[in-house]
Design a protein around this motif. Sequence first.
Motif, PDB file in Angstrom:
ATOM      1  N   LYS A 112     -38.988  -3.627 -17.920  1.00 23.65           N
ATOM      2  CA  LYS A 112     -37.930  -2.729 -17.452  1.00 23.65           C
ATOM      3  C   LYS A 112     -38.376  -1.267 -17.567  1.00 23.65           C
ATOM      4  CE  LYS A 112     -33.967  -5.649 -18.485  1.00 23.65           C
ATOM      5  NZ  LYS A 112     -32.791  -5.843 -19.368  1.00 23.65           N
ATOM      6  N   THR A 129     -41.069  -0.454 -14.989  1.00 27.17           N
ATOM      7  CA  THR A 129     -40.454  -0.357 -13.661  1.00 27.17           C
ATOM      8  C   THR A 129     -39.741   0.977 -13.501  1.00 27.17           C
ATOM      9  OG1 THR A 129     -40.188  -2.748 -13.576  1.00 27.17           O
ATOM     10  CG2 THR A 129     -38.826  -1.450 -12.075  1.00 27.17           C
ATOM     11  N   LYS A 130     -39.019   1.383 -14.533  1.00 28.94           N
ATOM     12  CA  LYS A 130     -38.283   2.659 -14.492  1.00 28.94           C
ATOM     13  C   LYS A 130     -39.255   3.844 -14.399  1.00 28.94           C
ATOM     14  CE  LYS A 130     -34.200   3.524 -16.521  1.00 28.94           C
ATOM     15  NZ  LYS A 130     -33.216   3.666 -17.599  1.00 28.94           N
ATOM     16  N   ASN A 185     -39.667  -8.319 -21.846  1.00 26.72           N
ATOM     17  CA  ASN A 185     -38.660  -7.952 -20.846  1.00 26.72           C
ATOM     18  C   ASN A 185     -38.341  -6.466 -20.902  1.00 26.72           C
ATOM     19  OD1 ASN A 185     -38.421 -10.547 -19.843  1.00 26.72           O
ATOM     20  ND2 ASN A 185     -36.785 -11.091 -21.265  1.00 26.72           N
TER      21      ASN A 185
END
Length: 157
Positions: free
Chosen positions: A144, A147-148, A140
């Motif tokens: 994240k 994606t950032k 996870n």
Amino acid sequence: MLINKLIDMHFDDNKKYKDWFGKSFNINYQSISLKKEEKGVLYYLYKYGESSMGDITVSFDFAHSTTNYVIKNLESKELVYITPSKNDNRVRLINLTQKGQDLLILLMEQLEKVSLKIILDLFPMVSDNFKEDLSEEELNLLEKLLTKINSSIENIK
């Protein structure tokens, strides 16, 4: 395999080699095209500043005639200028002109775009390879983070 993905990125759908850095550039309304040796010398001068012909010859493992040829081409394109050394008149020092510095900014922008494309193309594969070794929490966090990073890269384009 990672190396195959890197190699594939250099060819288009018609098996034509993509020369990422072979395009000509426009500086002060003048089109300039450079050979890879010329680009290498420009990067070298940007990184190390004023340099002697000998330093450039040694760094690139050029023959002296090749260094002379590359520097003369860059000088004729008004990207570098040559001055004699104050300590030894036999030594010629090479410097970037303002036009050369302007061109380097364009070259570095292109290098950044290509690097970002490579990163974007490799992220999914790297992410997939790590998934087997990561816990659910780490997975996870990786998602994240990717994606950032992806969103930051998209904002740069």
